[in-house]
Motif scaffolding. Structure first.
Motif, short mmCIF file in Angstrom:
data_model
loop_
_atom_site.label_atom_id
_atom_site.label_comp_id
_atom_site.label_asym_id
_atom_site.label_seq_id
_atom_site.Cartn_x
_atom_site.Cartn_y
_atom_site.Cartn_z
N GLY A 149 -2.76 4.43 -7.56
CA GLY A 149 -3.98 5.23 -7.64
C GLY A 149 -5.06 4.55 -8.45
N GLN A 150 -4.67 3.85 -9.51
CA GLN A 150 -5.65 3.14 -10.33
C GLN A 150 -6.27 1.97 -9.58
N VAL A 151 -5.45 1.26 -8.79
CA VAL A 151 -5.98 0.18 -7.96
C VAL A 151 -6.96 0.74 -6.94
N ARG A 152 -6.59 1.87 -6.33
CA ARG A 152 -7.48 2.51 -5.35
C ARG A 152 -8.79 2.93 -6.01
N HIS A 185 -11.05 -0.09 -6.66
CA HIS A 185 -11.60 -0.72 -5.46
C HIS A 185 -12.48 0.20 -4.64
N THR A 186 -12.55 1.48 -4.99
CA THR A 186 -13.48 2.39 -4.32
C THR A 186 -14.67 2.72 -5.21
N PHE A 193 -18.87 -1.58 -5.42
CA PHE A 193 -18.31 -2.42 -4.37
C PHE A 193 -18.60 -1.87 -2.97
N GLY A 194 -19.23 -0.70 -2.90
CA GLY A 194 -19.49 -0.11 -1.60
C GLY A 194 -18.20 0.00 -0.82
N ASN A 220 -6.07 -2.70 3.29
CA ASN A 220 -6.87 -1.95 4.25
C ASN A 220 -8.28 -1.65 3.71
N LEU A 221 -8.39 -1.48 2.40
CA LEU A 221 -9.72 -1.26 1.81
C LEU A 221 -10.61 -2.46 2.07
N PHE A 222 -10.07 -3.66 1.91
CA PHE A 222 -10.83 -4.86 2.21
C PHE A 222 -11.05 -5.02 3.72
#
Length: 440
Positions: free
Chosen positions: A300-303, A306-307, A311-312, A369-371
């Motif tokens: 969750g912290q990584v998510r 990165h959101t 970083f859009g 997947n975020l990238f």
């Protein structure tokens, strides 16, 4: 190969060398599966089939034995790079062979049970400063090997003068280690294929021959879907119970970040969180259950990171560069302290049960997947070339981060993380479509 001879200069008979090698191999296996805390005389006597007096004869103490394990493994690594098939790594074609041989080696050893250098680093990096320094010495030896190879390529004008041999060597080693750690987590080959392709394509970007600078496609390897296991525990608790449970998870996560997963006991958690043993048992079915919750917290912290709005959706080069700069900004407060909050867990838990590895793989899937979503949008807008693979580039970004974070934590040097995340962003940039020049 044989383990190094004793540091006190004693000569060993062939039988003595065989016994010492057996002890070193047994110690490596114990560390791999149980961490440093599992390394004791009783276990070693059983696994190596030796007596206590034999252990004392060959190794003055546990630290000397750990040093022998790490020295042996980095020599295995360097011997792999010196094999005749690589022809001294004198050309870019030799580096293509390097990719192939690494993939073959992975297929031969499998994804478990072999004390590779990245697996040992995952278990030992948080043990103590002296052991971490020994690990770092191994990494610098490996980097020095690549640096000399790349310098020779530059001297022969295979690479351009602006190529930095030291930085390129760091990227090769860090990416190799990040690729290995992620491959062992998934129990699949594609992370190693994607990571090494990125590292060698980055090296190709400095080729003197413009035609050699064109990025080559990654090897096509099978990739399985990893279902998300979700929360492992029943969450029907009162508000106060949920707060207590969350405090236990937060405390465990912080202890594991600083001491490592294997170096954190349930008793440590109980004392630090100020709870009783019955409370821990009430909320969690055991350490594995608690570890899965820590993985979910870190995921969750990584998510969340990165959101972040800055970083859009990673749908422009400026936003990807902002991500690299944000990672570098956290070097002193995060990566030097305990490595990546997610990757350091993955490194320690690659020999864990299937559920824990599935949790870790699902977290990596989400991160990539975020990238990939932003990269696909860039390709759809024509910013990236049609041949750019969002999946491959996303994997390269995550793997570069993981390898850089691992080496920065072990060595205490900011260079690996800084070099790797910036190299990964530059790799994406190499697929940007250049606007055609106007003509009258």
């Amino acid at each position: 190969m044989s383990a190094p001879a004793p540091q006190d200069g004693r000569r060993l008979t062939p039988r003595g060398k065989a016994t010492r090698d057996r002890i070193v191999a047994a110690a490596a296996g114990v560390i791999l599966h149980g961490g440093l805390s599992a390394l004791n005389n009783e276990t070693l006597r059983r696994d190596a089939s030796v007596s206590g007096s034999q252990l004392a004869h060959y190794f003055a103490d546990k630290r000397a034995l750990i040093g022998a394990v790490l020295t042996k493994q980095i020599e295995v690594v360097l011997d792999f790079h010196r094999q005749p098939k690589l022809a001294g790594l004198e050309s870019l074609d030799d580096f293509e062979t390097w990719i192939d041989l690494n993939l073959r080696y992975l297929r031969r050893i499998g994804y478990a049970g072999t004390p590779t250098y990245h697996a040992l680093a995952g278990q030992l990096a948080k043990s103590d400063d002296e052991i971490r320094a020994t690990l770092a010495q191994g990494y610098w030896s490996w980097i020095s090997f690549f640096e000399k190879v790349i310098q020779q390529m530059q001297d022969r004008r295979i690479l351009v003068a602006k190529a930095d041999p030291r930085e390129l060597a760091v990227v090769l080693v860090a990416t190799h280690q990040g690729s290995g750690a992620v491959s062992f987590t998934y129990r699949e080959e594609w992370p190693l294929a994607d990571g090494l392709r990125f590292a060698v394509n980055h090296l190709r970007a400095f080729a003197a021959d413009p035609e050699q600078r064109i990025p080559l496609a990654a090897r096509t390897t099978r990739r399985r879907a990893h279902p998300d296991g979700g929360p492992p525990a029943d969450l029907r608790f009162t508000r106060k119970g949920m707060e207590t449970r969350a405090r236990i998870i937060d405390t465990t996560a912080e202890l594991m970040f600083r001491r490592g997963a294997t170096g954190t006991s349930v008793e440590d958690v109980r004392t630090s969180a100020g709870v009783s043993g019955s409370q821990v048992s009430h909320y969690f079915q055991g350490k594995n259950d608690l570890t899965r919750e820590v993985i979910a917290l870190r995921r969750g912290q990584v998510r969340s990171f990165h959101t972040d709005a800055r970083f859009g959706s990673f749908d422009s080069m400026d936003r990807l560069q902002a991500w690299a700069e944000a990672c570098v900004a956290d070097i002193d407060t995060v990566y030097r302290v305990g490595g990546c909050v997610y990757g350091s867990l993955a490194g320690e838990l690659i020999e864990s049960d299937d559920r824990i590895r599935a949790d870790l793989a699902a977290g990596y899937d989400e991160w990539m997947n975020l990238f990939a979503t932003g990269l696909a949008a860039m390709r759809d807008r024509g910013v990236l070339a049609p041949e750019a693979s969002p999946r491959h580039l996303a994997a390269s970004l995550v793997i570069a981060h993981q390898g850089g974070a691992m080496l920065t934590h072990v060595t205490g040097d900011p260079e690996p993380l800084r070099a790797n995340v910036n190299a990964a962003v530059d790799y994406v940039r190499s697929f940007v479509v250049r606007p055609a020049k106007r003509t009258r």
